[in-house]
Design a protein around this motif. Structure first.
Motif, short mmCIF file in Angstrom:
data_model
loop_
_atom_site.label_atom_id
_atom_site.label_comp_id
_atom_site.label_asym_id
_atom_site.label_seq_id
_atom_site.Cartn_x
_atom_site.Cartn_y
_atom_site.Cartn_z
N THR A 47 0.78 -1.13 -0.11
CA THR A 47 -0.08 -0.07 -0.09
C THR A 47 0.87 1.11 0.10
OG1 THR A 47 -1.81 1.21 1.17
CG2 THR A 47 -0.20 0.17 2.54
N LEU A 48 0.17 2.22 -0.61
CA LEU A 48 0.86 3.64 -0.25
C LEU A 48 0.11 4.22 0.74
CD1 LEU A 48 1.40 4.80 -4.05
CD2 LEU A 48 2.98 3.66 -2.51
N MET A 49 0.42 5.60 1.06
CA MET A 49 -0.27 6.32 2.23
C MET A 49 -1.30 7.04 1.94
SD MET A 49 2.96 6.88 5.10
CE MET A 49 3.65 8.18 4.19
N ASP A 50 -1.78 7.17 0.65
CA ASP A 50 -2.90 8.10 0.40
C ASP A 50 -4.27 7.16 0.78
OD1 ASP A 50 -4.19 6.89 -2.48
OD2 ASP A 50 -1.81 6.44 -2.38
N ARG B 199 -7.08 6.50 -0.74
CA ARG B 199 -7.41 5.55 -1.63
C ARG B 199 -6.80 4.30 -1.55
NH1 ARG B 199 -7.06 6.88 -7.45
NH2 ARG B 199 -8.41 4.92 -7.96
N SER B 200 -5.31 4.41 -1.57
CA SER B 200 -4.67 2.95 -1.33
C SER B 200 -4.91 2.31 0.04
CB SER B 200 -3.20 3.60 -1.56
OG SER B 200 -2.70 3.99 -2.56
N VAL B 201 -4.91 3.24 0.79
CA VAL B 201 -5.21 2.57 2.42
C VAL B 201 -6.55 1.78 2.51
CG1 VAL B 201 -5.40 3.24 4.74
CG2 VAL B 201 -3.59 4.04 3.54
N ILE C 145 2.79 -4.22 3.35
CA ILE C 145 3.79 -3.57 3.21
C ILE C 145 3.47 -1.91 2.81
CG2 ILE C 145 5.85 -2.88 2.06
CD1 ILE C 145 5.95 -6.07 1.67
N ILE C 146 3.82 -1.25 3.87
CA ILE C 146 3.50 0.39 3.68
C ILE C 146 4.81 0.43 2.66
CG2 ILE C 146 3.63 2.64 4.25
CD1 ILE C 146 2.27 1.41 7.21
N ASN C 147 4.68 1.07 1.40
CA ASN C 147 5.55 1.18 0.27
C ASN C 147 5.66 2.69 0.13
OD1 ASN C 147 7.27 0.37 -1.46
ND2 ASN C 147 5.99 0.17 -3.15
N ASP D 297 -0.81 3.05 12.38
CA ASP D 297 -1.65 2.93 13.69
C ASP D 297 -3.18 2.49 13.27
OD1 ASP D 297 0.76 2.99 15.08
OD2 ASP D 297 0.24 5.25 15.83
N TYR D 298 -3.49 3.43 12.00
CA TYR D 298 -4.89 3.10 11.43
C TYR D 298 -5.10 1.80 10.98
CZ TYR D 298 -9.04 3.92 8.84
OH TYR D 298 -10.37 3.91 8.36
#
Length: 176
Positions: free
Chosen positions: A91-94, A96-98, A118-120, A133-134
């Motif tokens: 995932t990215l942190m925007d 939509r991705s989350v 994986i936060i990428n 955390d979310y």
């Protein structure tokens, strides 16, 4: 080991991570995405194929990379969860991705397959920690790993191979 990379959203680094992991662990790379050249064996399964061909199901070491699945689980993903050892959701942190990560996780969770997130490609540590955390809170503590953004590729493109050769020595190390 049989590893499945998937996400409801494209553009999160799934194919890059999957192809690089396959190369690193010397596994076969199987995808329904556009094939990118790398040093490992690469096989492409057409989007129209509903099941993973028998010869790929029984490989000992394989990384499956099934592209964005829109709002439904790709039939190949549903098939792969039956014999893979783990699923990786990048995932990215925007927002939509989350959200797509949460939806993907919830679609795959009933299969019982272990899932790793994986936060990428993150740059902002505070934002990263908030997203981390979310995801922990919403998904009840799944394993989450993170990969910081690198400028290595841009630097090599800009400064060339000579700069890259300097990296192992004291003159180039600090530039990473």
């Amino acid at each position: 080991m049989k590893i499945l990379f998937c996400s409801l959203k494209g553009g999160v680094g799934k194919s890059s991570l999957a192809a690089n992991l396959a190369t690193y662990i010397n596994s076969v790379y199987v995808t329904n995405d556009i094939v990118v050249p790398n040093k490992t064996e690469v096989y492409q399964i057409p989007h129209s194929t509903k099941r993973i061909p028998f010869e790929f199901q029984h490989l000992k070491n394989v990384v499956f990379d099934f592209g964005a699945m829109s709002t439904n689980i790709d039939p190949k993903v549903s098939h792969a969860v039956r014999f893979c050892d783990v699923c990786v959701i990048p995932t990215l942190m925007d927002e939509r991705s989350v959200q797509a990560t949460i939806e993907t996780y919830k679609l795959l969770e009933p299969s019982g397959l272990p899932i790793v997130i994986i936060i990428n490609n993150f740059t902002d540590k505070k934002k990263h920690d908030k997203v981390h955390d979310y995801l922990i809170e919403v998904l009840n503590h799944p394993p989450i790993y993170s990969i910081r953004k690198t400028t290595l590729f841009e630097r090599v493109a800009k400064d060339g191979e000579q700069w890259l050769r300097l990296i192992p020595n004291d003159l180039g190390e600090y530039q990473l």
